[in-house]
Scaffold this motif. Structure first.
Motif, PDB file in Angstrom:
ATOM      1  N   ILE A 149       0.832  -1.008   0.224  1.00 51.46           N
ATOM      2  CA  ILE A 149       0.131  -0.020  -0.202  1.00 51.46           C
ATOM      3  C   ILE A 149       0.925   1.231  -0.129  1.00 51.46           C
ATOM      4  O   ILE A 149       0.711   2.081  -0.508  1.00 51.46           O
ATOM      5  N   SER A 150       1.800   1.251   0.713  1.00 51.54           N
ATOM      6  CA  SER A 150       2.816   2.414   0.887  1.00 51.54           C
ATOM      7  C   SER A 150       3.481   2.613  -0.457  1.00 51.54           C
ATOM      8  O   SER A 150       3.762   3.808  -0.811  1.00 51.54           O
ATOM      9  N   GLU A 151       3.761   1.431  -1.291  1.00 53.42           N
ATOM     10  CA  GLU A 151       4.475   1.800  -2.354  1.00 53.42           C
ATOM     11  C   GLU A 151       3.569   2.322  -3.152  1.00 53.42           C
ATOM     12  O   GLU A 151       4.096   3.288  -4.291  1.00 53.42           O
ATOM     13  N   LYS A 152       2.359   2.187  -3.272  1.00 54.20           N
ATOM     14  CA  LYS A 152       1.265   2.654  -4.245  1.00 54.20           C
ATOM     15  C   LYS A 152       0.686   4.070  -3.849  1.00 54.20           C
ATOM     16  O   LYS A 152       0.503   4.924  -4.654  1.00 54.20           O
ATOM     17  N   LEU A 153       0.746   4.364  -2.346  1.00 59.66           N
ATOM     18  CA  LEU A 153       0.114   5.571  -2.071  1.00 59.66           C
ATOM     19  C   LEU A 153       1.090   6.571  -1.525  1.00 59.66           C
ATOM     20  O   LEU A 153       0.814   7.613  -1.165  1.00 59.66           O
ATOM     21  N   GLY A 154       2.318   6.089  -0.969  1.00 60.38           N
ATOM     22  CA  GLY A 154       3.401   6.971  -0.566  1.00 60.38           C
ATOM     23  C   GLY A 154       3.494   6.849   0.928  1.00 60.38           C
ATOM     24  O   GLY A 154       2.522   6.228   1.580  1.00 60.38           O
ATOM     25  N   ASN A 155       4.628   7.107   1.629  1.00 65.14           N
ATOM     26  CA  ASN A 155       5.031   6.847   2.828  1.00 65.14           C
ATOM     27  C   ASN A 155       4.329   7.877   3.775  1.00 65.14           C
ATOM     28  O   ASN A 155       4.412   7.772   4.899  1.00 65.14           O
ATOM     29  N   ASN A 156       3.695   8.883   3.341  1.00 62.54           N
ATOM     30  CA  ASN A 156       3.128   9.857   4.218  1.00 62.54           C
ATOM     31  C   ASN A 156       1.628   9.364   4.543  1.00 62.54           C
ATOM     32  O   ASN A 156       0.788  10.216   5.345  1.00 62.54           O
ATOM     33  N   ILE A 157       1.412   8.309   4.116  1.00 55.97           N
ATOM     34  CA  ILE A 157      -0.046   7.613   4.483  1.00 55.97           C
ATOM     35  C   ILE A 157       0.197   6.970   5.812  1.00 55.97           C
ATOM     36  O   ILE A 157       0.848   5.854   5.584  1.00 55.97           O
ATOM     37  N   SER A 158      -0.744   6.897   6.770  1.00 52.80           N
ATOM     38  CA  SER A 158      -0.765   5.996   7.794  1.00 52.80           C
ATOM     39  C   SER A 158      -1.950   4.831   7.498  1.00 52.80           C
ATOM     40  O   SER A 158      -3.177   5.272   7.213  1.00 52.80           O
ATOM     41  N   VAL A 159      -1.555   3.602   7.438  1.00 55.35           N
ATOM     42  CA  VAL A 159      -2.464   2.375   6.969  1.00 55.35           C
ATOM     43  C   VAL A 159      -2.621   1.711   8.141  1.00 55.35           C
ATOM     44  O   VAL A 159      -1.810   1.089   9.013  1.00 55.35           O
ATOM     45  N   ASN A 160      -3.896   1.267   8.524  1.00 58.82           N
ATOM     46  CA  ASN A 160      -4.331   0.380   9.348  1.00 58.82           C
ATOM     47  C   ASN A 160      -5.238  -0.698   8.715  1.00 58.82           C
ATOM     48  O   ASN A 160      -6.167  -0.244   7.835  1.00 58.82           O
ATOM     49  N   CYS A 161      -5.003  -1.760   8.843  1.00 58.00           N
ATOM     50  CA  CYS A 161      -5.860  -2.894   8.102  1.00 58.00           C
ATOM     51  C   CYS A 161      -6.661  -3.865   9.437  1.00 58.00           C
ATOM     52  O   CYS A 161      -6.030  -4.167  10.265  1.00 58.00           O
ATOM     53  N   ILE A 162      -7.994  -3.939   9.127  1.00 54.32           N
ATOM     54  CA  ILE A 162      -8.658  -4.788  10.121  1.00 54.32           C
ATOM     55  C   ILE A 162      -9.644  -5.907   9.268  1.00 54.32           C
ATOM     56  O   ILE A 162     -10.285  -5.291   8.493  1.00 54.32           O
ATOM     57  N   GLU A 163      -9.813  -7.266   9.678  1.00 49.22           N
ATOM     58  CA  GLU A 163     -10.603  -8.099   9.040  1.00 49.22           C
ATOM     59  C   GLU A 163     -11.927  -7.849   9.686  1.00 49.22           C
ATOM     60  O   GLU A 163     -12.110  -7.594  10.817  1.00 49.22           O
TER      61      GLU A 163
END
Length: 228
Positions: free
Chosen positions: A14-28
């Motif tokens: 996700i960071s590769e596609k959106l950039g490192n300035n994005i904070s990402v959380n994933c939850i099922e």
């Protein structure tokens, strides 16, 4: 920006596609499990798969299609989405036709394949588009449930700038205990967006294709507009 993905995805990708300035959380928000189904003769039936989980469970139950189109009991395979197509390829099977959602598949079958007899291998929460429309056109259709989807209904305390949805059942699971308001909403495909609209009047940014790469492209374009 803080984004919640309602599915476990590789955060590095996700960071590769959106950039490192994005904070990402994933939850099922949902989980699936295969159901044991007694294997039966597929004869000359046409097969429908509307999810990759349906394909996985189909082969786990030891079903074996016949792809030899010169044979008497040849099975045509129809599927929804590139992910489903890739899962069939993993099992060394191709597809006769790939459509973007169940609605377009239903239309294609009605207009071009009404003489065929269909078996749909799917989950317990599969949309009822096909079983509502095909029998009305006197098209032979049978649904076989090969996996179950369970809603996890998580409670999310953290606030996110954006939320990304991947399936109607995932939307319902999330919305049971959480609001969809005051966040930018992204959805993979029109079928999922249709479910999101039941829970909010906010704008929804929908990917035209049901792929992770496509929804990430939609997110990136929206974020770039915010920056500019």
């Amino acid at each position: 920006m803080n984004i919640l993905f309602t599915k476990n995805i590789d955060s590095k990708y996700i960071s590769e596609k959106l950039g490192n300035n994005i904070s990402v959380n994933c939850i099922e928000v949902i989980k699936t499990k295969s159901i044991s189904v007694e294997c039966f003769d597929l004869k000359d039936r046409s097969l429908i798969f509307t999810s990759s989980n349906g394909v996985k469970s189909f082969f786990e139950n030891k079903f074996q299609p016949n792809e030899d189109f010169t044979a008497k009991n040849y099975n045509k395979i129809y599927c929804v989405g590139e992910k489903t197509k890739r899962e069939l390829r993993k099992n060394d099977f191709g597809t006769f036709k790939v459509l973007k959602n169940a609605e377009t598949l239903s239309q294609f079958i009605t207009e071009n394949c009404a003489h065929e007899q269909f078996i749909h291998f799917c989950g317990n929460l599969a949309l009822d588009v096909l079983d509502k429309k095909l029998p009305l056109q006197n098209i032979s259709y049978k649904k076989v449930t090969v996996y179950e989807t369970e809603a996890l209904n998580p409670v999310i305390h953290e606030k996110y700038h954006a939320i990304v949805f991947f399936s109607p059942s995932g939307v319902r699971s999330f919305a049971k205990n959480n609001s969809l308001e005051n966040a930018i909403l992204f959805s993979i495909g029109e079928t999922t967006s249709k479910e999101v609209r039941k829970h909010t009047k906010s704008e929804i940014f929908t990917s035209p294709e049901n792929t992770l790469l496509n929804i990430l492209s939609v997110i990136k374009n929206r974020l770039e507009k915010d920056i500019s």
